[in-house]
Design an enzyme around this catalytic site. Structure first.
Site, PDB file in Angstrom:
ATOM      1  N   TYR A  29      34.626  36.958  43.376  1.00 21.87           N
ATOM      2  CA  TYR A  29      34.137  36.263  44.558  1.00 21.87           C
ATOM      3  C   TYR A  29      32.612  36.319  44.639  1.00 21.87           C
ATOM      4  O   TYR A  29      32.037  36.817  45.595  1.00 21.87           O
ATOM      5  CB  TYR A  29      34.788  36.835  45.818  1.00 21.87           C
ATOM      6  CG  TYR A  29      36.261  36.528  45.879  1.00 21.87           C
ATOM      7  CD1 TYR A  29      36.713  35.319  46.391  1.00 21.87           C
ATOM      8  CD2 TYR A  29      37.205  37.424  45.368  1.00 21.87           C
ATOM      9  CE1 TYR A  29      38.059  35.009  46.410  1.00 21.87           C
ATOM     10  CE2 TYR A  29      38.553  37.116  45.375  1.00 21.87           C
ATOM     11  CZ  TYR A  29      38.978  35.912  45.899  1.00 21.87           C
ATOM     12  OH  TYR A  29      40.301  35.604  45.910  1.00 21.87           O
ATOM     13  N   TYR A 157      48.260  39.157  51.251  1.00 26.91           N
ATOM     14  CA  TYR A 157      47.490  38.818  50.047  1.00 26.91           C
ATOM     15  C   TYR A 157      48.342  39.166  48.829  1.00 26.91           C
ATOM     16  O   TYR A 157      48.849  40.280  48.712  1.00 26.91           O
ATOM     17  CB  TYR A 157      46.166  39.585  49.982  1.00 26.91           C
ATOM     18  CG  TYR A 157      45.399  39.288  48.710  1.00 26.91           C
ATOM     19  CD1 TYR A 157      44.638  38.118  48.596  1.00 26.91           C
ATOM     20  CD2 TYR A 157      45.471  40.149  47.624  1.00 26.91           C
ATOM     21  CE1 TYR A 157      43.962  37.831  47.418  1.00 26.91           C
ATOM     22  CE2 TYR A 157      44.795  39.863  46.446  1.00 26.91           C
ATOM     23  CZ  TYR A 157      44.046  38.701  46.347  1.00 26.91           C
ATOM     24  OH  TYR A 157      43.383  38.417  45.184  1.00 26.91           O
TER      25      TYR A 157
END
Length: 439
Positions: A29, A157
């Site tokens: 990310y 998640y």
């Protein structure tokens, strides 16, 4: 120039290797060219990371929850060296090898009684993909091909590949960019009942109503047992999980438990499902499976599901990674699980839980803190507002600890070998940083 996270772009450092890294290498990310905080690790020993400047950090993250035995462990090193002298890799198609067989046996012996077969893969995300494909193929071979969808709770998640993304939280799951491409799934509100609370009818009702409405198209419920990890570090009631199991049985859908983060002792049980006393139809494991030495995951299931897939059309399971059951990774898995099961790991994790509870308790008095919660070797400080990673991360490093928050969550998942003294340094350092943040 800055990116959307506020990181200065293309600002050089005095370290040429870090400069090369920033211009050429993606991190999780991240963006290329961002001057985000970055520290170069040159070695690791026990629970300490040694940096290029000679300083050391106590690792409070177990390298994203996997290095449960710490770093440079002599038993792990010996197992890898022994395997390396025999073979580092061989294809798993038409061939097998002892490390895979030994690891499969260890996993089946540790797993819930109904779990009997093992599919090895490369990573946790792929293990989730495999579990979803397994559920769909099972129902196809049961002459119910309409069961193609999945039901889950919000705030979850399960990974970054496309199938796994589809069952992550649709709003906070970091994948909104791909919303037009991801397969739509069914979501219900996450349970509000905490770990020590009973599950009320109102907590379970959304799950029940979704199954009433859509059970003919649902292949499986997929959920992280007891602990929602990267989706919020939330601990929920074992009673909720028990009632989900009952609903799956009632409405004829499978139950997939994602134990990638929670497996192998992290919550105080070998697998988090044991808190609820239930067994899944399919279970995903990874992260701590190899003690953080090599990437490896597994999707495990029942004899009935395995036989249904194996006797259906086309009579085989449609998945097979190139590096499936890599011998080095399997050897690391065997060594890691043998280390874990030969130790007093329950007592160790219980002690970590006590130390984290004591060490993080002062954080409750800080104005910036919303909640503090601990389960097993997981300690979470939830703030009222999100942190700026570029600002707070260097402050943890100044304290000699490695802690990587996300969003509003500052959390610890230390290696199981961490001493009481190091746990004290870790929690005190975290508290000091939050005191400054509080001001």
């Amino acid at each position: 120039m800055t990116n959307i996270y506020g990181y200065t772009m293309t600002k050089p450092t005095t370290d040429p290797l870090l400069n090369y890294d920033r211009y050429h290498i993606w991190h999780p990310y991240s963006s290329i060219g961002a001057n985000h905080p970055l520290w170069r690790v040159t070695s690791a020993e026990g629970v300490r990371l040694k940096l290029a400047d000679g300083s050391t950090l106590i690792d409070g993250m177990s390298s994203w929850w996997c290095a449960i035995h710490g770093y440079n462990h002599p038993t792990m090193n010996r197992a890898l060296n022994d395997q390396l002298s025999q073979m580092s890799h061989v294809m798993f198609g038409g061939l097998t090898h002892d490390p895979a067989i030994k690891l499969a046996k260890l996993l089946v012996d540790l797993a819930p009684k109904s779990i009997e077969t093992v599919f090895f893969s490369d990573s946790g995300s792929v293990a989730v993909e495999v579990s979803m494909k397994m559920a769909i193929q099972y129902w196809h071979d049961k002459q119910q091909p309409s069961k193609q969808k999945f039901l889950t709770v919000k705030n979850g998640y399960h990974g970054d590949t496309f199938g796994a993304m589809s069952v992550c939280d649709p709003v906070t799951g970091m994948h909104s960019l791909f919303s037009d491409t991801i397969t739509p799934q069914y979501f219900v509100e996450a349970p509000h009942c905490g770990y020590e609370q009973d599950c009320s009818d109102s907590d379970i009702e959304p799950m029940k109503q979704a199954l009433i409405a859509h059970n003919e198209s649902i292949a499986a419920v997929i959920i992280e047992p007891i602990v929602q990890g990267a989706g919020g570090m939330r601990f929920y009631s074992p009673d909720y999980l028990k009632r989900v199991r009952e609903l799956c049985d009632e409405f004829g859908v499978l139950l997939i438990l994602d134990e990638i983060a929670t497996g192998f002792g992290r919550t105080g049980k070998m697998f988090a499902s044991e808190h609820a006393g239930i067994e899944p139809d399919i279970m995903c494991v990874g992260k701590a499976l190899t003690g953080g030495y090599l990437t490896l995951a597994a999707t495990m299931t029942t004899r009935e599901i395995s036989q249904t897939i194996s006797s259906g059309n086309p009579g085989l399971f449609m998945h097979g990674p190139t590096f499936m059951a890599n011998p080095l990774a399997c050897a690391a898995g065997v060594a890691s699980l043998e280390l874990l099961t030969s130790s007093d790991w329950q007592e160790t994790v219980q002690n970590i839980e006590i130390r984290l509870s004591e060490g993080l308790a002062p954080c409750r008095e800080l104005e910036c803190v919303e909640d503090v919660r601990v389960l097993g070797a997981i300690g979470v400080v939830e703030l009222k507002t999100p942190v700026e990673l570029a600002d707070i991360q260097p402050k943890f490093v100044e304290q000699g600890i490695w802690v990587r928050p996300f969003g509003k969550l500052v959390y610890l998942m230390p290696p199981f070998i961490m001493s009481d003294d190091d746990l004290k340094v870790l929690t005190q350092g975290l508290y000091k940083v939050l005191c400054h943040h509080n001001g």
